[in-house]
Design a protein around this motif. Structure first.
Motif, mmCIF file in Angstrom:
data_model
loop_
_atom_site.group_PDB
_atom_site.id
_atom_site.type_symbol
_atom_site.label_atom_id
_atom_site.label_comp_id
_atom_site.label_asym_id
_atom_site.label_seq_id
_atom_site.Cartn_x
_atom_site.Cartn_y
_atom_site.Cartn_z
ATOM 1 N N SER A 168 -6.913 16.146 -20.049
ATOM 2 C CA SER A 168 -5.825 15.643 -20.894
ATOM 3 C C SER A 168 -6.371 15.026 -22.178
ATOM 4 O O SER A 168 -5.601 14.571 -23.012
ATOM 5 N N ARG A 169 -7.671 14.994 -22.332
ATOM 6 C CA ARG A 169 -8.357 14.418 -23.497
ATOM 7 C C ARG A 169 -7.902 12.982 -23.756
ATOM 8 O O ARG A 169 -7.704 12.581 -24.886
ATOM 9 N N GLN A 170 -7.749 12.228 -22.675
ATOM 10 C CA GLN A 170 -7.390 10.827 -22.804
ATOM 11 C C GLN A 170 -8.638 10.007 -23.098
ATOM 12 O O GLN A 170 -9.743 10.382 -22.697
ATOM 13 N N ARG A 171 -8.424 8.902 -23.782
ATOM 14 C CA ARG A 171 -9.521 7.953 -23.970
ATOM 15 C C ARG A 171 -9.140 6.648 -23.297
ATOM 16 O O ARG A 171 -7.976 6.248 -23.305
ATOM 17 N N VAL A 172 -10.130 5.995 -22.701
ATOM 18 C CA VAL A 172 -9.894 4.695 -22.062
ATOM 19 C C VAL A 172 -9.436 3.709 -23.136
ATOM 20 O O VAL A 172 -10.032 3.693 -24.218
ATOM 21 N N PRO A 173 -8.367 2.918 -22.948
ATOM 22 C CA PRO A 173 -7.617 2.761 -21.706
ATOM 23 C C PRO A 173 -6.534 3.837 -21.519
ATOM 24 O O PRO A 173 -5.826 4.174 -22.465
ATOM 25 N N PHE A 174 -6.453 4.336 -20.291
ATOM 26 C CA PHE A 174 -5.360 5.248 -19.946
ATOM 27 C C PHE A 174 -5.138 5.160 -18.435
ATOM 28 O O PHE A 174 -5.971 4.603 -17.716
ATOM 29 N N GLY A 175 -4.005 5.721 -17.990
ATOM 30 C CA GLY A 175 -3.689 5.592 -16.569
ATOM 31 C C GLY A 175 -3.359 6.930 -15.910
ATOM 32 O O GLY A 175 -3.082 7.925 -16.582
ATOM 33 N N ILE A 176 -3.408 6.920 -14.574
ATOM 34 C CA ILE A 176 -2.985 8.086 -13.773
ATOM 35 C C ILE A 176 -1.921 7.594 -12.793
ATOM 36 O O ILE A 176 -2.142 6.634 -12.046
ATOM 37 N N ALA A 177 -0.761 8.272 -12.821
ATOM 38 C CA ALA A 177 0.347 7.870 -11.952
ATOM 39 C C ALA A 177 0.555 8.920 -10.866
ATOM 40 O O ALA A 177 0.405 10.116 -11.119
ATOM 41 N N GLN A 178 0.894 8.458 -9.684
ATOM 42 C CA GLN A 178 1.231 9.383 -8.587
ATOM 43 C C GLN A 178 2.411 8.848 -7.797
ATOM 44 O O GLN A 178 2.530 7.641 -7.557
ATOM 45 N N LEU A 179 3.214 9.795 -7.357
ATOM 46 C CA LEU A 179 4.322 9.502 -6.444
ATOM 47 C C LEU A 179 4.055 10.322 -5.205
ATOM 48 O O LEU A 179 3.858 11.529 -5.313
ATOM 49 N N GLY A 180 4.047 9.700 -4.032
ATOM 50 C CA GLY A 180 3.830 10.543 -2.857
ATOM 51 C C GLY A 180 3.801 9.743 -1.582
ATOM 52 O O GLY A 180 3.747 8.511 -1.587
ATOM 53 N N LYS A 181 3.824 10.489 -0.476
ATOM 54 C CA LYS A 181 3.869 9.856 0.837
ATOM 55 C C LYS A 181 2.535 9.198 1.182
ATOM 56 O O LYS A 181 1.465 9.705 0.848
ATOM 57 N N ALA A 182 2.622 8.072 1.886
ATOM 58 C CA ALA A 182 1.454 7.406 2.446
ATOM 59 C C ALA A 182 1.820 7.009 3.872
ATOM 60 O O ALA A 182 3.006 6.913 4.215
ATOM 61 N N PHE A 183 0.815 6.813 4.690
ATOM 62 C CA PHE A 183 1.037 6.563 6.119
ATOM 63 C C PHE A 183 0.195 5.378 6.570
ATOM 64 O O PHE A 183 -0.990 5.310 6.259
ATOM 65 N N ARG A 184 0.822 4.453 7.279
ATOM 66 C CA ARG A 184 0.068 3.328 7.846
ATOM 67 C C ARG A 184 0.620 3.047 9.233
ATOM 68 O O ARG A 184 1.832 2.894 9.386
ATOM 69 N N ASN A 185 -0.289 2.974 10.184
ATOM 70 C CA ASN A 185 0.136 2.742 11.558
ATOM 71 C C ASN A 185 0.383 1.247 11.745
ATOM 72 O O ASN A 185 -0.364 0.557 12.437
ATOM 73 N N GLU A 186 1.422 0.749 11.086
ATOM 74 C CA GLU A 186 1.710 -0.686 11.059
ATOM 75 C C GLU A 186 1.894 -1.235 12.473
ATOM 76 O O GLU A 186 2.531 -0.605 13.313
ATOM 77 N N ILE A 187 1.369 -2.429 12.693
ATOM 78 C CA ILE A 187 1.502 -3.047 14.021
ATOM 79 C C ILE A 187 2.940 -3.544 14.216
ATOM 80 O O ILE A 187 3.530 -3.356 15.267
ATOM 81 N N THR A 188 3.450 -4.223 13.195
ATOM 82 C CA THR A 188 4.836 -4.705 13.313
ATOM 83 C C THR A 188 5.679 -4.165 12.164
ATOM 84 O O THR A 188 5.864 -4.836 11.156
ATOM 85 N N PRO A 189 6.164 -2.911 12.312
ATOM 86 C CA PRO A 189 7.085 -2.409 11.298
ATOM 87 C C PRO A 189 8.421 -3.116 11.491
ATOM 88 O O PRO A 189 8.599 -3.837 12.467
ATOM 89 N N GLY A 190 9.334 -2.933 10.573
ATOM 90 C CA GLY A 190 10.649 -3.517 10.826
ATOM 91 C C GLY A 190 11.379 -3.914 9.582
ATOM 92 O O GLY A 190 10.956 -3.609 8.464
#
Ligand code: ATP
Length: 441
Positions: A168-190
């Protein structure tokens, strides 16, 4: 759960926002399915985030990494060794909780007490429980084939840092954004969709020169807090909570939570973290590949620091539902209204013929079709009294109801009724789409 929360959960089910997963089998613990209106709301929230973080800026690029990654990624990131919560078990009932969630949990023997408070209960010593879900890659189930479902999208952005920067020929400072599923085996979901084991994240990693990190951390803290109020969340229900030195994650130099006051108390909605050069340095070390940034102007070389913003989309949906839910009395009748920002509302306009004759249904159907062609999600309803039709739309957050009545054939206008102010206005049939568009933008 509080009464208010119970009523919101029941509205979500009754109206098709959120259903419990696998309900006909008795439900799958802490997994929820988004119904016809819920999926629209969730997509609108995700789109609003993407549009503010990626489309509206020159300095943030989007990307979409796989959920499964090379297992070494999670060794480098520290998740295999350290992504664990302290788990405690009650020796009498064998139930388990996160040690730091005991105060918010109920004893199964006596729900008015917290676990361990009953005289016959005994809570054991905490032990660490890794939250990553493990599975096998390929047809062999042996240790060598173990992979993880990602517990965050961030690592996909780090390992692609140079790919994105160079293409993308970006120069610092720049960012990367993502939208997506993540999974955590939470002990106490709710708390409904607040803490689940599968959830969607909206995360952005902003790469900066070391030394500029404190300033960018403040910038992103302010920007993200402002975004929630731009989405219509009441500012007095939001606050910032900075992590003390003993609460910081292993990778963080500074961290704060944007908290919302839920019916079950102040809780994290989004995190802003200064992750330093921890992740990029670790990936350099574990992969043996250089992740150094070379500035084309000054030829300076450095491993950037990262300021991260991390929000759960489902959690943001819950905030918006809770914040928008009102019970009111209007003209001597009670109504439930979801005062969602029009941009986020699942349906933007409902079209009603006042009665089912005199050509009104035909005119209303044409208007409905014209709105759809203008890509404005619209809903046609001719069942029941106008009052009932209004109330059905109020409950699902539709900002405008358009009624074709006896006068429409004479003046070519419909009555537009505003969900929040209840004000009514006549708008020309040909102008309704533009009238709505203007208000959405
Ligand atoms: P906690 O300490 O509460 O388990 P965390 O501080 O580790 O959570 P982060 O890793 O900072 O959470 O996650 C970023 C965001 O992702 C959170 O602010 C939240 O909105 C969302 N999130 C995290 N875990 C869950 C979950 N189990 N269910 C739904 N959303 C989640």
């Amino acid at each position: 759960m509080s009464d208010r929360m119970d009523r919101i959960v029941s509205l979500c089910k009754r109206k098709g926002f959120v259903f419990q997963s696998s309900e006909i089998y008795g439900g799958a613990a802490s997994v929820w399915d988004y119904g016809p209106l819920g999926v629209e709301l969730r997509r609108n929230v995700a789109d609003a985030w993407w549009s503010a973080m990626v489309h509206a800026r020159d300095d943030v690029e989007g990307m979409d990494a796989g959920i499964l990654m090379h297992p070494r990624v999670w060794e480098a990131s520290g998740h295999v060794g350290g992504f664990a919560d302290p788990l405690v078990e009650c020796k009498t009932c064998k139930r388990r909780w996160r040690a730091d969630h005991l105060d918010d949990s109920a004893c199964p023997r006596k729900p008015s007490l917290t676990p361990g408070a009953h005289k016959e209960c005994e809570i054991g010593e905490p032990r660490l429980f890794n939250l990553m879900f493990k599975t096998f890659m390929g047809p062999v189930e042996e240790n060598a084939a173990v992979v993880y479902l990602r517990p965050e999208t961030a690592q996909g952005s780090y390992v692609n840092f140079l790919n994105v920067q160079q293409t993308s020929r970006q120069r610092v400072p720049f960012g990367i954004a993502q939208l997506g599923k993540a999974f955590r085996n939470e002990i106490t979901p709710g708390n409904f969709i607040f803490r689940t084991r599968e959830f969607e994240q909206a995360e952005m990693q902003y790469f900066v020169e070391p030394g500029a990190d404190d300033e960018w951390f403040e910038y992103w803290r302010d920007r993200r807090l402002a975004w929630h109020t731009e989405m219509g969340v009441r500012p007095e229900k939001l606050r910032l909570a900075e992590h003390g030195p003993d609460e910081l994650a292993h990778y963080a130099k500074a961290a704060l939570d944007i908290e919302y006051e839920f019916p079950f108390g102040w809780q994290e909605l989004e995190g802003v973290h200064n992750r330093t050069d921890f992740d990029l340095s670790r990936h350099q070390e574990f992969s043996g590949k250089r992740l150094m940034y070379i500035d084309p102007g000054s030829s300076k070389r450095f491993v950037p620091y990262v300021v991260e913003t991390a929000m759960g989309v489902g959690r943001a949906v819950l905030v918006l539902l809770v914040d928008a839910y009102r019970e009111e009395e209007v003209a001597g009748e009670n109504r439930v209204v979801l005062a969602l920002h029009p941009r986020l509302a699942p349906v933007k306009a409902a079209v009603f013929p006042l009665v089912k004759k005199h050509g009104m249904p035909e005119t209303a159907a044409k208007l409905h079709e014209a709105l759809r062609r203008a890509r404005i999600p619209s809903f046609y309803d001719q069942a029941g009294s106008i009052g009932r039709r209004y109330r059905r739309q109020d409950e699902t957050g539709t900002p405008w109801c358009l009624t074709v009545d006896g006068q429409t054939s004479e003046d070519g206008c419909v009555t537009v009724r505003d969900r929040d102010t209840l004000a009514q206005e006549r708008v020309g049939l040909d102008h309704v789409a533009a009238w709505i568009r203007e208000r959405l933008e």
